[in-house]
Design an enzyme around this catalytic site. Structure first.
Site, PDB file in Angstrom:
ATOM      1  N   CYS A  76       0.865  -1.194   0.000  1.00 38.20           N
ATOM      2  CA  CYS A  76       0.000   0.000   0.000  1.00 38.20           C
ATOM      3  C   CYS A  76       0.891   1.230   0.000  1.00 38.20           C
ATOM      4  O   CYS A  76       1.506   1.548   1.020  1.00 38.20           O
ATOM      5  CB  CYS A  76      -0.909  -0.019   1.227  1.00 38.20           C
ATOM      6  SG  CYS A  76      -2.080   1.355   1.279  1.00 38.20           S
ATOM      7  N   ASN A  78       0.251   4.626  -0.502  1.00 37.21           N
ATOM      8  CA  ASN A  78      -0.195   5.744   0.344  1.00 37.21           C
ATOM      9  C   ASN A  78      -0.114   5.351   1.817  1.00 37.21           C
ATOM     10  O   ASN A  78       0.215   6.177   2.680  1.00 37.21           O
ATOM     11  CB  ASN A  78      -1.634   6.132  -0.013  1.00 37.21           C
ATOM     12  CG  ASN A  78      -1.723   6.803  -1.368  1.00 37.21           C
ATOM     13  OD1 ASN A  78      -0.890   7.631  -1.712  1.00 37.21           O
ATOM     14  ND2 ASN A  78      -2.735   6.432  -2.150  1.00 37.21           N
ATOM     15  N   HIS A 162      -1.554  -5.097 -10.503  1.00 35.20           N
ATOM     16  CA  HIS A 162      -2.124  -3.909 -11.164  1.00 35.20           C
ATOM     17  C   HIS A 162      -2.343  -4.146 -12.648  1.00 35.20           C
ATOM     18  O   HIS A 162      -1.467  -4.719 -13.319  1.00 35.20           O
ATOM     19  CB  HIS A 162      -1.179  -2.709 -10.986  1.00 35.20           C
ATOM     20  CG  HIS A 162      -1.188  -2.173  -9.594  1.00 35.20           C
ATOM     21  ND1 HIS A 162      -2.038  -1.186  -9.171  1.00 35.20           N
ATOM     22  CD2 HIS A 162      -0.460  -2.539  -8.499  1.00 35.20           C
ATOM     23  CE1 HIS A 162      -1.836  -0.947  -7.888  1.00 35.20           C
ATOM     24  NE2 HIS A 162      -0.890  -1.755  -7.449  1.00 35.20           N
ATOM     25  N   GLU A 211      -9.745  -0.048  -6.812  1.00 40.35           N
ATOM     26  CA  GLU A 211      -8.893  -0.913  -6.001  1.00 40.35           C
ATOM     27  C   GLU A 211      -9.555  -2.251  -5.676  1.00 40.35           C
ATOM     28  O   GLU A 211     -10.752  -2.297  -5.317  1.00 40.35           O
ATOM     29  CB  GLU A 211      -8.544  -0.228  -4.671  1.00 40.35           C
ATOM     30  CG  GLU A 211      -7.505   0.850  -4.778  1.00 40.35           C
ATOM     31  CD  GLU A 211      -6.885   1.161  -3.437  1.00 40.35           C
ATOM     32  OE1 GLU A 211      -6.825   0.259  -2.577  1.00 40.35           O
ATOM     33  OE2 GLU A 211      -6.479   2.322  -3.242  1.00 40.35           O
ATOM     34  N   CYS A 220      -4.415   5.923  -5.104  1.00 37.78           N
ATOM     35  CA  CYS A 220      -3.812   4.605  -4.895  1.00 37.78           C
ATOM     36  C   CYS A 220      -2.322   4.763  -5.171  1.00 37.78           C
ATOM     37  O   CYS A 220      -1.935   5.061  -6.312  1.00 37.78           O
ATOM     38  CB  CYS A 220      -4.438   3.578  -5.839  1.00 37.78           C
ATOM     39  SG  CYS A 220      -3.715   1.932  -5.706  1.00 37.78           S
ATOM     40  N   GLY A 221      -1.506   4.593  -4.134  1.00 37.20           N
ATOM     41  CA  GLY A 221      -0.068   4.835  -4.282  1.00 37.20           C
ATOM     42  C   GLY A 221       0.589   3.818  -5.202  1.00 37.20           C
ATOM     43  O   GLY A 221       1.308   4.183  -6.148  1.00 37.20           O
ATOM     44  N   GLY A 223      -0.938   2.140  -7.317  1.00 40.08           N
ATOM     45  CA  GLY A 223      -1.553   2.364  -8.638  1.00 40.08           C
ATOM     46  C   GLY A 223      -0.836   3.446  -9.419  1.00 40.08           C
ATOM     47  O   GLY A 223      -0.632   3.341 -10.635  1.00 40.08           O
TER      48      GLY A 223
END
Ligand SMILES: N[C@H](CCC[C@H](N)C(=O)O)C(=O)O
Length: 275
Positions: A76, A78, A162, A211, A220-221, A223
């Site tokens: 994750c 973020n 992703h 997500e 979305c970091g 992402g």
């Protein structure tokens, strides 16, 4: 027994962070996570994040991740910026000190830049479909059919899966329909976070992410990392690119195969609570 928590966000992707440094290895109940994630009857968050003693001696701490639907997550972007900011406020890491933190998908290195911004070495993007995972032979881009559309996309792992879809206009209403369909598409055996990216310039992308486990989020970091990495791998973006998400902008730097990818952006505290 009451549990204290900290509510934080990374450009609108929001988290509940729990301090389990004295309490390693707890696995929260999925139904309880869903209840706490509810934005009307619970606290409300995209992900639950635990801070625990590291299992890898080279890392200062471990962080556990669970999506709003109760499913575990492996990375994750973020969220790890918020973990770094939390540890900095707790006084256990210093500003500008590179610190290795262990995630479910392996170590990352964080550096707190100031009271509001963190930079993270997210490791090297992995395009091998076997490790995304993606049920397809290796290609630069892939095609699937969903919702009556033929969709071309790139695929990459940032520790989590992703898919990256290039679109002409993020306002296209078909995107709202396609996001959930692609997240659950069988070509992604473990599901996937699906980024829809509109190229604004070679150093600026606009992105929306559906997500896995949390739906459409403000940001979305991983992402943003994935969208930049696929764009750069296809020669469509510069090594340093600003990725503009609904909740704010991240800076992604990646100089191609053999290099790790850096993500830089804010982390914010919202409130402390007990549940
Ligand atoms: N939903 C993701 C985890 C959270 C990723 C996102 N919040 C980020 O900032 O990278 C997954 O199941 O892989």
């Amino acid at each position: 027994m009451a549990t204290r928590f900290t509510k934080m966000h990374g450009i609108g992707n929001d988290f509940v962070i729990v301090d389990w440094r004295e309490d390693a290895g707890r696995v929260p109940n999925a139904a309880r996570i869903r209840a706490l994630a509810d934005r009307h009857t619970g606290i409300g968050f995209d992900q639950l994040i635990s801070i625990e003693p590291s299992r890898d001696a080279s890392c200062a701490f471990y962080y556990g991740l669970w999506n709003a639907d109760g499913s575990p997550a492996a990375q994750c972007g973020n969220g790890v910026r918020c973990v770094a900011a939390w540890l900095y406020r707790d006084g256990v890491i210093e500003r500008n000190e590179p610190v290795r933190l262990e995630s479910p998908s392996g170590p990352v290195t964080v550096r707190v830049l100031d009271d509001h911004n963190v930079t993270v070495d997210m490791g090297e993007p992995d395009f091998d479909p076997a490790r995304v995972p993606l049920d397809h032979a290796p290609h630069a881009t892939y095609t699937l059919h969903a919702g009556g559309e033929e969709v071309s996309f790139g695929a990459v792992s940032m520790g989590n899966p992703h898919g990256v879809v290039f679109v002409d206009d993020l306002a296209d209403p078909r995107i709202d329909h396609l996001g959930p369909l692609l997240t659950a598409h069988p070509i992604f055996p473990q599901g996937a976070n699906i980024g829809f990216v509109q190229r604004v310039a070679t150093d600026r992308l606009k992105l929306r992410v559906h997500e896995r486990g949390s739906g459409w989020t403000q940001a979305c970091g991983t992402g943003a990392c994935a969208a930049a990495a696929v764009s750069q791998a296809l020669g469509l973006a510069a090594p340093v690119v600003a990725v503009e998400l609904p909740g704010g902008t991240l800076t992604i730097e990646w100089h191609g195969p053999g290099h790790t990818l850096w993500m830089t952006g804010p982390a914010a505290f919202v409130f402390e609570g007990e549940v």
